[in-house]
Design an enzyme around this catalytic site. Structure first.
Site, mmCIF file in Angstrom:
data_model
loop_
_atom_site.group_PDB
_atom_site.id
_atom_site.type_symbol
_atom_site.label_atom_id
_atom_site.label_comp_id
_atom_site.label_asym_id
_atom_site.label_seq_id
_atom_site.Cartn_x
_atom_site.Cartn_y
_atom_site.Cartn_z
ATOM 1 N N ASP A 208 0.821 -1.202 0.000
ATOM 2 C CA ASP A 208 0.000 0.000 0.000
ATOM 3 C C ASP A 208 0.859 1.258 0.000
ATOM 4 O OD1 ASP A 208 -2.685 1.320 0.480
ATOM 5 O OD2 ASP A 208 -1.594 2.021 2.249
ATOM 6 N N GLU A 276 1.417 -0.213 -4.986
ATOM 7 C CA GLU A 276 0.537 0.904 -5.327
ATOM 8 C C GLU A 276 1.381 2.174 -5.349
ATOM 9 O OE1 GLU A 276 -3.523 2.972 -3.574
ATOM 10 O OE2 GLU A 276 -1.843 2.586 -2.230
#
Length: 551
Positions: A208, A276
């Site tokens: 993330d 990401e």
């Protein structure tokens, strides 16, 4: 076409794979408390397998106070009780592997919860053993924040701590303090936590906001960004967009750390990472992060915007091709952070056209160079839900309401059965977010028996993709500038060529094939309209043709 699964390419199963993202809070509630859980996922794995996907990515299920619904981790090695326990996770892994499904889990390495024991210790004083585990800085002489950095969720990225009389950095919510990865001890701890899950059998990690892992220790101000006015002639709602984010993320030290992550995963053959990446120059960062011994692949927010025209997609794909070279993209047009694609990418199209375009965009993703992330519910054609303010859960939306409604509209529970079951079969009690009325008639049970349903169209396209030549996984990509609403590209290897044409416009369109393709085999899935007459392609709205030529 070949019968060999495309993702078997040299053992790198993740190349051209289809990864199904599961947002556990909203997938299936097995214990009847209104929140989805790990046992609920396990119960629905037969359904996931039926889609033909290669892997599942499970959003955070770690112990957390849920300020940001699991992206604020309080214990990296335990399951939050609302989702179950470690035994439930082990059973999920075993059940997935039995069905030939890989399991990818989220890892949040840039920040933790402010209720994590590490932060509790770090903020207790300036000289405790974990004093330097987070990003702390003294105030300016006037007591204001150390610099002008802004939080992704709006407002200053700095929060005041009375005990230390210092500010701590929070790139997201105030409850999500940034870890200081410049500290070698922090890196060692995070790598050990990754190893914990690798030892339990996970097949990979989705990292993330991974380009937020390091900050510039000089704490220089970010430069102002010229305001790009939106269609209303107003400046951005979120103060984060008022500056170029030069110093608060995407620092060179991250490349070295990602090499350490790769060294760890190389000890577990068959595992992978997908990062990401959100930045002002995402293609460059994606290239850096996936080149060499770093991440296996990365995705950005380029296709998570509201723009979906052929011209926009051509430019995006060409920028990616120019810089990514041997790196590997993962294409995502929808996830838990943005409005659902059938709503976001179909402004100006009527309902029938919008529904026809959903499998078209899936076909696009599957034939591009890269892998695919498919968000739960996209295969049902779910539109974005309109959540009343009193039902909102997302702090991002609550803070910026009403101009920005947050992320709850794409996070509503999966509808499993129609009106014959309370809450569309997600839970027998009131769910954490309401199931929209318009989602009931799109439930899985409604679509299963309809051969023309969105669900079965998605199954058809994914199944078709798995039969393509394994060579397509690494084939070069060439985008054609048609100058109109047709998105056209080639995928080439030394032995074969694929030609892909998709009509993204509101009117029928035609295209003259290159001479080499006049005798090519038409391998387009039957559900897509269009026809070929010699060297002419005729494509209706949402029509497509895929041609295959062996050299």
């Amino acid at each position: 076409m070949s019968g060999k699964t495309i993702s078997d390419n040299n053992g790198e199963w993740w190349r051209n794979s289809v990864i199904y993202q599961i947002y556990p809070r909203s997938f299936c509630d097995a214990n009847g408390d209104g929140v989805g859980d790990l046992r609920g996922i396990t119960q629905k794995l037969d359904y996931v397998q039926s889609l033909g996907v290669d892997a599942i990515w499970i959003s955070p299920f770690f112990k957390s106070p849920m300020a940001d619904f699991g992206y604020d981790v309080a214990d990296y090695r335990d399951v939050d009780p609302i989702f179950g326990n470690l035994q439930d996770f082990d059973q999920l892994i075993e059940a997935a592997h039995t069905r030939d499904l890989k399991v990818i889990i989220d890892q949040i390495l840039s920040h933790s919860s402010d209720q994590h024991p590490w932060f509790e210790e770090s903020r207790s004083s300036r000289d405790n053993p974990k004093a330097d585990w987070y990003v702390w800085a003294d105030p300016k002489p006037d007591g204001s924040a150390p610099n002008n950095w802004m939080s992704n969720f709006g407002g200053s990225a700095w929060r005041w701590c009375t005990r230390r009389r210092q500010y701590y950095l929070t790139n997201f919510l105030k409850e999500q303090p940034d870890l200081n990865l410049h500290n070698p001890e922090v890196q060692e701890q995070l790598l050990a936590d990754l190893k914990f899950w690798l030892d339990r059998g996970v097949d990979g990690f989705r990292l993330d906001a991974i380009n937020h892992a390091f900050h510039n220790r000089s704490l220089q101000d970010n430069p102002a960004r010229p305001l790009e006015l939106d269609e209303k002639g107003l400046p951005p709602v979120n103060t984060y967009h008022y500056q170029w984010h030069i110093h608060d993320k995407s620092q060179p030290e991250n490349l070295v750390f990602l090499q350490r992550v790769r060294e760890l995963l190389d000890q577990y053959p068959g595992t992978m990472t997908v990062g990401e990446v959100g930045d002002d120059n995402t293609h460059k960062i994606m290239a850096e992060y996936t080149t060499g011994e770093r991440l296996n692949m990365a995705y950005s927010f380029d296709l998570l915007t509201e723009e979906s025209s052929a011209d926009f997609l051509r430019n995006t794909l060409e920028k990616n091709r120019e810089v990514i070279d041997q790196g590997w993209p993962c294409w995502s047009i929808s996830n838990h952070d943005v409005p659902r694609s059938i709503t976001r990418w179909n402004k100006g199209f009527d309902t029938e056209q919008a529904l026809a375009r959903a499998p078209l965009f899936l076909l696009m993703q599957l034939t591009l160079r890269g892998s695919v992330c498919l968000y739960q519910g996209e295969e049902l054609g779910l539109p974005e839900a309109d959540i009343a303010f009193e039902d909102l859960q997302d702090p991002y939306g609550i803070n910026l309401w009403p101009e920005f409604k947050g992320r709850d509209g794409c996070r509503t529970p999966m509808p499993w059965v129609n009106h014959g079951e309370i809450n569309a079969g997600f839970s027998k009690v009131k769910p954490w977010l309401p199931v929209p009325e318009e989602h009931h008639h799109k439930a899985v049970s409604v679509q299963e028996g309809d051969s023309h349903s969105m669900l079965n169209q998605f199954r058809t396209v994914i199944g078709w993709h798995k039969q393509l030549s394994p060579a397509l996984a690494t084939a070069a990509q060439e985008v054609v500038d048609t100058g109109n609403d047709l998105l056209v590209f080639f995928r080439r290897t030394e032995e074969e060529v694929y030609f892909v044409a998709l009509n993204l416009g509101k009117n029928a369109a035609s295209f003259t094939l290159p001479a080499e393709f006049t005798g090519a085999e038409d391998i387009t899935p039957q559900l897509f309209g269009g026809a070929r007459d010699g060297d002419k392609l005729e494509l209706p709205v949402a029509g497509a043709r895929v041609l295959h030529l062996k050299k």
